[in-house]
Motif scaffolding. Sequence first.
Motif, short mmCIF file in Angstrom:
data_model
loop_
_atom_site.label_atom_id
_atom_site.label_comp_id
_atom_site.label_asym_id
_atom_site.label_seq_id
_atom_site.Cartn_x
_atom_site.Cartn_y
_atom_site.Cartn_z
N GLY A 206 0.78 -1.24 0.00
CA GLY A 206 0.00 0.00 0.00
C GLY A 206 0.81 1.28 0.00
O GLY A 206 0.31 2.33 0.39
N THR B 172 0.95 1.85 -8.40
CA THR B 172 0.51 3.14 -8.96
C THR B 172 1.68 3.86 -9.62
O THR B 172 1.57 4.38 -10.74
CB THR B 172 -0.08 4.01 -7.83
OG1 THR B 172 -1.12 3.28 -7.19
CG2 THR B 172 -0.61 5.32 -8.36
N VAL C 294 5.02 12.42 -5.32
CA VAL C 294 3.78 12.31 -6.09
C VAL C 294 2.61 12.39 -5.10
O VAL C 294 2.49 11.55 -4.20
CB VAL C 294 3.73 10.99 -6.90
CG1 VAL C 294 2.37 10.83 -7.57
CG2 VAL C 294 4.83 10.98 -7.97
N ARG C 295 1.81 13.41 -5.26
CA ARG C 295 0.74 13.65 -4.29
C ARG C 295 -0.50 12.80 -4.55
O ARG C 295 -0.68 12.28 -5.64
CB ARG C 295 0.35 15.14 -4.32
CG ARG C 295 1.53 16.01 -3.94
CD ARG C 295 1.14 17.46 -3.84
NE ARG C 295 2.35 18.25 -3.61
CZ ARG C 295 2.35 19.57 -3.50
NH1 ARG C 295 1.22 20.26 -3.59
NH2 ARG C 295 3.48 20.21 -3.30
N ASN C 296 -1.29 12.68 -3.52
CA ASN C 296 -2.55 11.97 -3.62
C ASN C 296 -3.48 12.74 -4.55
O ASN C 296 -3.78 13.90 -4.31
CB ASN C 296 -3.16 11.88 -2.20
CG ASN C 296 -4.51 11.19 -2.21
OD1 ASN C 296 -5.48 11.68 -2.77
ND2 ASN C 296 -4.56 10.03 -1.60
N ARG C 297 -3.90 12.08 -5.61
CA ARG C 297 -4.77 12.73 -6.59
C ARG C 297 -5.87 11.78 -7.05
O ARG C 297 -5.58 10.65 -7.47
CB ARG C 297 -3.97 13.15 -7.84
CG ARG C 297 -3.04 14.33 -7.60
CD ARG C 297 -3.84 15.61 -7.40
NE ARG C 297 -3.00 16.77 -7.17
CZ ARG C 297 -2.63 17.25 -5.98
NH1 ARG C 297 -3.04 16.65 -4.88
NH2 ARG C 297 -1.87 18.32 -5.89
N1 ADP Z 1 -0.75 9.36 -5.87
C1 ADP Z 1 -1.86 8.68 -5.55
N2 ADP Z 1 -3.08 9.28 -5.64
C2 ADP Z 1 -4.21 8.62 -5.29
N3 ADP Z 1 -4.23 7.35 -4.84
C3 ADP Z 1 -3.06 6.70 -4.72
C4 ADP Z 1 -1.81 7.31 -5.08
N4 ADP Z 1 -0.81 6.42 -4.85
C5 ADP Z 1 -1.41 5.31 -4.39
N5 ADP Z 1 -2.75 5.46 -4.31
C6 ADP Z 1 -3.71 4.47 -3.79
O1 ADP Z 1 -3.20 3.88 -2.62
C7 ADP Z 1 -3.45 2.48 -2.61
C8 ADP Z 1 -2.13 1.70 -2.54
O2 ADP Z 1 -1.38 1.96 -3.74
P1 ADP Z 1 -0.66 0.79 -4.54
O3 ADP Z 1 -0.04 1.44 -5.72
O4 ADP Z 1 -1.59 -0.34 -4.80
O5 ADP Z 1 0.45 0.36 -3.50
P2 ADP Z 1 1.38 -0.95 -3.47
O6 ADP Z 1 1.54 -1.42 -4.87
O7 ADP Z 1 2.66 -0.49 -2.85
O8 ADP Z 1 0.68 -1.96 -2.61
C9 ADP Z 1 -4.26 2.20 -3.85
O9 ADP Z 1 -5.61 2.19 -3.53
C10 ADP Z 1 -3.93 3.35 -4.77
O10 ADP Z 1 -4.98 3.64 -5.67
#
Ligand code: ADP
Length: 255
Positions: free
Chosen positions: A7, A12, A210-213
């Motif tokens: 997570g 992503t 990279v911000r939450n978007r």
């Molecule tokens: N920059 C971002 N903006 C919005 N949501 C994000 C972002 N980065 C990650 N998330 C969300 O956070 C959660 C975990 O991301 P993920 O890429 O699946 O992590 P990992 O692969 O490390 O387990 C997912 O639900 C994803 O959509």
Amino acid sequence: MSNQKGGVGKSTIALNVAGALSERGNDVLLVDLDPQGYLTSGAGYKDRYTEEGTNLADALKAPNEHTVAELTIPHNEFDFLPANIGMFTLEQDLVSAMQGRKRLKMLLENVTGYDFLVVDCPPSLGLLTDNALLACENLLIPAEAEDTSIRALDLLFKQVDSLEDNFSDASINEQAIVVSNVDYPLDSEQRGMLEWFENQFSEFIPVFEVRNRAAIKRAWNNGHSIFGHEEECDMEDELLSIAAYFEDEARGDVE
Ligand SMILES: Nc1ncnc2c1ncn2[C@@H]1O[C@H](COP(=O)(O)OP(=O)(O)O)[C@@H](O)[C@H]1O
Ligand SMILES: [Mg+2]
């Protein structure tokens, strides 16, 4: 993309860095090495994850008998190598196998026609992550602006050191950190951690943010990076900078 914490944005960032490299004109192969297959369903290939027939698990069991070309799917931004449910038992099979940590390297060794391979790792420091580190030798670390990242990164760096100790031909470069999913306005933990990343790493490697978007999430839900999605997103520039940085690094490797 590696960080054994789940997570933290690996999948992503993998999708969007692959998209950014492609947007800048590179031919990219994106590989889902996570047995859970989140990226595979994210990229729109849920069926391939459970489909019978030759898949990445088979290819990693017998890399000399398979080619990447027979497993890849053309996506509109890049080529995609999907994960398969069969990968869940793969680590057990490979643990006692010859060259069990070099299977991905063997499979990817003869691949031509790409400028970049982007590999999304599982959330563990197991054999599949070892395979990715030995095959790629260039590590981009997505990490959250949370206290838990301090220990996570420490364990990841120890794993890299131990692989380099065990494989004398391996040289794994920690290339960059991407602090992912940063949420503004910052709380004190996030602010403290952004400072920590900066203090610990920026002297040696770049620290991107990279911000939450919601647009990133919506693009994912449509099977695209933000570059393959019609909606604008203000994180595009940062992702393009990550892509440009890797182009520079790759050029340095060639010279
Ligand atoms: N920059 C971002 N903006 C919005 N949501 C994000 C972002 N980065 C990650 N998330 C969300 O956070 C959660 C975990 O991301 P993920 O890429 O699946 O992590 P990992 O692969 O490390 O387990 C997912 O639900 C994803 O959509
Ligand atoms: Mg993931």
